[in-house]
Design a protein around this motif. Structure first.
Motif, PDB file in Angstrom:
ATOM      1  N   ILE A  92       0.911   6.153   0.163  1.00  9.36           N
ATOM      2  CA  ILE A  92       0.595   6.029   1.584  1.00  9.36           C
ATOM      3  C   ILE A  92       1.257   4.753   2.084  1.00  9.36           C
ATOM      4  CG2 ILE A  92      -1.239   5.949   3.308  1.00  9.36           C
ATOM      5  CD1 ILE A  92      -3.118   7.125   1.161  1.00  9.36           C
ATOM      6  N   GLY A  93       2.412   4.896   2.718  1.00  4.04           N
ATOM      7  CA  GLY A  93       3.156   3.715   3.127  1.00  4.04           C
ATOM      8  C   GLY A  93       3.508   2.886   1.918  1.00  4.04           C
ATOM      9  N   ARG A  94       3.161   1.594   1.960  1.00  9.84           N
ATOM     10  CA  ARG A  94       3.414   0.694   0.837  1.00  9.84           C
ATOM     11  C   ARG A  94       2.125   0.491   0.039  1.00  9.84           C
ATOM     12  NH1 ARG A  94       4.712  -4.189   1.602  1.00  9.84           N
ATOM     13  NH2 ARG A  94       6.059  -4.312  -0.245  1.00  9.84           N
ATOM     14  N   SER A  95       1.427   1.581  -0.209  1.00  8.64           N
ATOM     15  CA  SER A  95       0.200   1.549  -1.004  1.00  8.64           C
ATOM     16  C   SER A  95       0.101   2.833  -1.812  1.00  8.64           C
ATOM     17  CB  SER A  95      -1.033   1.397  -0.109  1.00  8.64           C
ATOM     18  OG  SER A  95      -1.295   2.594   0.609  1.00  8.64           O
ATOM     19  N   THR A  96      -0.733   2.796  -2.866  1.00 10.73           N
ATOM     20  CA  THR A  96      -0.933   3.964  -3.717  1.00 10.73           C
ATOM     21  C   THR A  96      -2.420   4.189  -3.934  1.00 10.73           C
ATOM     22  OG1 THR A  96       1.141   3.548  -4.899  1.00 10.73           O
ATOM     23  CG2 THR A  96      -0.436   5.022  -5.949  1.00 10.73           C
ATOM     24  N   LEU A  97      -2.890   5.390  -3.603  1.00  9.74           N
ATOM     25  CA  LEU A  97      -4.271   5.782  -3.858  1.00  9.74           C
ATOM     26  C   LEU A  97      -4.284   6.691  -5.080  1.00  9.74           C
ATOM     27  CD1 LEU A  97      -7.272   5.981  -3.078  1.00  9.74           C
ATOM     28  CD2 LEU A  97      -6.651   7.878  -1.555  1.00  9.74           C
ATOM     29  N   ALA A  98      -4.954   6.235  -6.149  1.00 11.78           N
ATOM     30  CA  ALA A  98      -5.073   7.009  -7.384  1.00 11.78           C
ATOM     31  C   ALA A  98      -6.510   7.508  -7.496  1.00 11.78           C
ATOM     32  CB  ALA A  98      -4.707   6.162  -8.585  1.00 11.78           C
ATOM     33  N   VAL A  99      -6.695   8.819  -7.538  1.00 14.27           N
ATOM     34  CA  VAL A  99      -8.015   9.445  -7.562  1.00 14.27           C
ATOM     35  C   VAL A  99      -8.223  10.138  -8.898  1.00 14.27           C
ATOM     36  CG1 VAL A  99      -9.552  11.079  -6.424  1.00 14.27           C
ATOM     37  CG2 VAL A  99      -7.901   9.771  -5.065  1.00 14.27           C
ATOM     38  N   GLY A 100      -9.284   9.740  -9.616  1.00 10.84           N
ATOM     39  CA  GLY A 100      -9.573  10.322 -10.909  1.00 10.84           C
ATOM     40  C   GLY A 100      -8.687   9.765 -12.019  1.00 10.84           C
ATOM     41  N   PRO A 101      -8.879  10.279 -13.235  1.00  5.12           N
ATOM     42  CA  PRO A 101      -9.929  11.246 -13.609  1.00  5.12           C
ATOM     43  C   PRO A 101     -11.305  10.594 -13.597  1.00  5.12           C
ATOM     44  CG  PRO A 101      -8.779  10.466 -15.559  1.00  5.12           C
ATOM     45  CD  PRO A 101      -8.060   9.855 -14.392  1.00  5.12           C
ATOM     46  N   GLY A 102     -12.319  11.418 -13.515  1.00  7.89           N
ATOM     47  CA  GLY A 102     -13.668  10.905 -13.420  1.00  7.89           C
ATOM     48  C   GLY A 102     -14.102  10.767 -11.977  1.00  7.89           C
ATOM     49  N   ALA A 103     -15.131   9.954 -11.770  1.00  7.01           N
ATOM     50  CA  ALA A 103     -15.722   9.815 -10.443  1.00  7.01           C
ATOM     51  C   ALA A 103     -15.349   8.477  -9.813  1.00  7.01           C
ATOM     52  CB  ALA A 103     -17.234   9.961 -10.530  1.00  7.01           C
ATOM     53  N   ARG A 104     -14.070   8.120  -9.891  1.00  2.00           N
ATOM     54  CA  ARG A 104     -13.637   6.863  -9.294  1.00  2.00           C
ATOM     55  C   ARG A 104     -12.215   7.003  -8.746  1.00  2.00           C
ATOM     56  NH1 ARG A 104     -10.413   3.361 -12.095  1.00  2.00           N
ATOM     57  NH2 ARG A 104     -11.430   1.601 -11.072  1.00  2.00           N
ATOM     58  N   ALA A 105     -11.897   6.130  -7.791  1.00  2.00           N
ATOM     59  CA  ALA A 105     -10.557   6.069  -7.207  1.00  2.00           C
ATOM     60  C   ALA A 105     -10.177   4.610  -7.029  1.00  2.00           C
ATOM     61  CB  ALA A 105     -10.517   6.797  -5.869  1.00  2.00           C
ATOM     62  N   GLU A 106      -8.876   4.370  -7.053  1.00  2.00           N
ATOM     63  CA  GLU A 106      -8.373   2.996  -6.902  1.00  2.00           C
ATOM     64  C   GLU A 106      -7.204   2.997  -5.943  1.00  2.00           C
ATOM     65  OE1 GLU A 106      -5.963   0.337  -9.930  1.00  2.00           O
ATOM     66  OE2 GLU A 106      -8.105   0.269 -10.420  1.00  2.00           O
ATOM     67  N   TRP A 107      -7.293   2.154  -4.941  1.00  2.00           N
ATOM     68  CA  TRP A 107      -6.263   2.050  -3.904  1.00  2.00           C
ATOM     69  C   TRP A 107      -5.626   0.672  -4.018  1.00  2.00           C
ATOM     70  CZ3 TRP A 107      -7.492   3.126   2.006  1.00  2.00           C
ATOM     71  CH2 TRP A 107      -6.280   3.401   2.683  1.00  2.00           C
ATOM     72  N   THR A 108      -4.355   0.621  -4.328  1.00  2.50           N
ATOM     73  CA  THR A 108      -3.660  -0.652  -4.489  1.00  2.50           C
ATOM     74  C   THR A 108      -2.596  -0.788  -3.403  1.00  2.50           C
ATOM     75  OG1 THR A 108      -2.137   0.352  -6.085  1.00  2.50           O
ATOM     76  CG2 THR A 108      -4.047  -0.805  -6.976  1.00  2.50           C
ATOM     77  N   PHE A 109      -2.395  -2.022  -2.959  1.00  4.49           N
ATOM     78  CA  PHE A 109      -1.468  -2.315  -1.877  1.00  4.49           C
ATOM     79  C   PHE A 109      -0.341  -3.202  -2.410  1.00  4.49           C
ATOM     80  CE2 PHE A 109      -5.377  -1.038  -0.068  1.00  4.49           C
ATOM     81  CZ  PHE A 109      -5.072  -0.405   1.123  1.00  4.49           C
ATOM     82  N   ASP A 110       0.896  -2.838  -2.075  1.00  7.68           N
ATOM     83  CA  ASP A 110       2.038  -3.579  -2.569  1.00  7.68           C
ATOM     84  C   ASP A 110       2.000  -5.021  -2.100  1.00  7.68           C
ATOM     85  OD1 ASP A 110       2.730  -1.094  -3.470  1.00  7.68           O
ATOM     86  OD2 ASP A 110       4.521  -0.878  -2.197  1.00  7.68           O
ATOM     87  N   ALA A 111       2.569  -5.901  -2.918  1.00  9.51           N
ATOM     88  CA  ALA A 111       2.663  -7.319  -2.549  1.00  9.51           C
ATOM     89  C   ALA A 111       3.613  -7.457  -1.357  1.00  9.51           C
ATOM     90  CB  ALA A 111       3.175  -8.121  -3.729  1.00  9.51           C
ATOM     91  N   PRO A 112       3.472  -8.533  -0.591  1.00  8.05           N
ATOM     92  CA  PRO A 112       4.370  -8.740   0.556  1.00  8.05           C
ATOM     93  C   PRO A 112       5.826  -8.741   0.115  1.00  8.05           C
ATOM     94  CG  PRO A 112       2.565 -10.300   0.589  1.00  8.05           C
ATOM     95  CD  PRO A 112       2.488  -9.612  -0.718  1.00  8.05           C
ATOM     96  N   LYS A 113       6.689  -8.236   0.975  1.00  8.26           N
ATOM     97  CA  LYS A 113       8.116  -8.208   0.667  1.00  8.26           C
ATOM     98  C   LYS A 113       8.673  -9.621   0.645  1.00  8.26           C
ATOM     99  CE  LYS A 113       8.951  -3.656   2.718  1.00  8.26           C
ATOM    100  NZ  LYS A 113       9.668  -2.902   3.790  1.00  8.26           N
TER     101      LYS A 113
END
Length: 311
Positions: A290-311
């Motif tokens: 999603i733009g300069r970020s990544t949403l990782a969903v699963g496995p299991g009952a959790r998700a992690e959304w990480t945002f890229d460092a500034p350019k």
């Protein structure tokens, strides 16, 4: 979301007139810690951050996020100010994102962020104020926020306190307590009270989260300048969080959400990571760019959304 520069001016005028964490800080760096011996009075309510325009636009137009969470793009008017936010809302907690240039003044800059921690019972904000006094902050900055639902009739929304009235550099932390009058107004579309003095996050947020995967925010990591960090730690301690301060920042635990604040230079400030619990377990991992970020969903009952460092 609070636009602090303008609110600071309003506050001043009023006064005149009247577990190893993913990507966490290693324990070897720990210099001091605080283990709360008091009842927890404040809980993670929401955080906001200004992300780059590419990411903000991608979030706003993401079909996946509308399936994943109770997602809303909303323009809000409160305290004479208007702002447009992109919201992912859970059962008790949420995150609010802005793009560069969405807000006035310094709040328009990439990496600007804020944290709202709130009470669950009416009257607890006064107890937090007393705890701040015990920590040496006897005169916290106060502000009363109103909301206008578009009919020109504002309603009391919530009270806030901050450890200082000074302008923040990039990160604005505040404690808040919703007004019973807000819940009583049918325009708020909130739930009935579950107990005497119920001003809880769960009552405030709609139950639409149950129709999506995202349940709540369990961990958030934000880069903040050192001066802003110093103004945040006493507020979290006064609220009953277990706060560990380190050479690289602070970690606050309690109430189901861990808050990690990294001490960084202004140009490195901003949202880094959000972890979320899910309403159900998923068998496989799904990654959504999603733009300069990544949403990782699963496995299991959790998700992690990480945002890229500034350019």
């Amino acid at each position: 979301m609070m636009i602090r520069r303008t609110l600071r001016m309003i506050t001043a005028l009023t006064a005149t007139c009247a577990v190893a964490l993913a990507g966490g800080v290693g324990t070897a760096q720990a210099e001091a810690s605080h283990v709360s011996s008091q009842k927890q009075l404040l809980f993670y309510n929401h955080a906001y951050s200004v992300v780059d325009r590419e990411t903000a636009d991608a979030v706003e137009n993401s079909a996946y996020l509308r399936e994943f969470a109770n997602f809303e793009v909303r323009t809000t008017t409160g305290g004479g100010l208007t702002w447009k936010g992109r919201y992912l809302k859970g059962r008790e907690t949420y995150i609010e994102l802005f793009g560069e240039g969405d807000l006035p003044g310094q709040d328009a800059l990439y990496g600007s962020a804020g944290l709202g921690v709130s009470t669950e019972r009416a009257g607890d904000l006064a107890k937090v104020t007393a705890q701040l006094a015990a920590l040496g902050i006897s005169d916290p900055a106060r502000y009363r926020q109103t909301r206008d639902f578009g009919d020109g009739v504002p309603i009391p929304w919530f009270d806030t306190i901050r450890t200082t009235a000074e302008q923040y550099e990039a990160f604005d932390p505040w404690a808040m307590e919703y007004f019973p009058e807000y819940f009583a107004d049918p325009r708020s579309q909130t739930e009935p009270a579950g107990y005497d003095g119920d001003v809880s996050r769960e009552r405030y947020l709609p139950d639409a989260y149950a129709d999506h995967l995202m349940r709540d925010i369990t961990y958030i990591r934000i880069g903040v300048p050192a001066r802003d960090l110093a103004n945040t730690v006493p507020l979290l301690k006064a609220g009953g969080f277990d706060v560990t301060t380190t050479g690289g920042g602070a970690i606050a635990m309690g109430g189901g959400t861990t808050i990690q604040l990294d001490s960084v230079a202004r140009e490195q400030a901003g949202l880094k990571q959000v972890s979320m619990s899910l309403n159900r377990s998923v068998a496989t991992r799904h990654e959504e760019r999603i733009g300069r970020s990544t949403l990782a969903v699963g496995p299991g009952a959790r998700a992690e959304w990480t945002f890229d460092a500034p350019k």
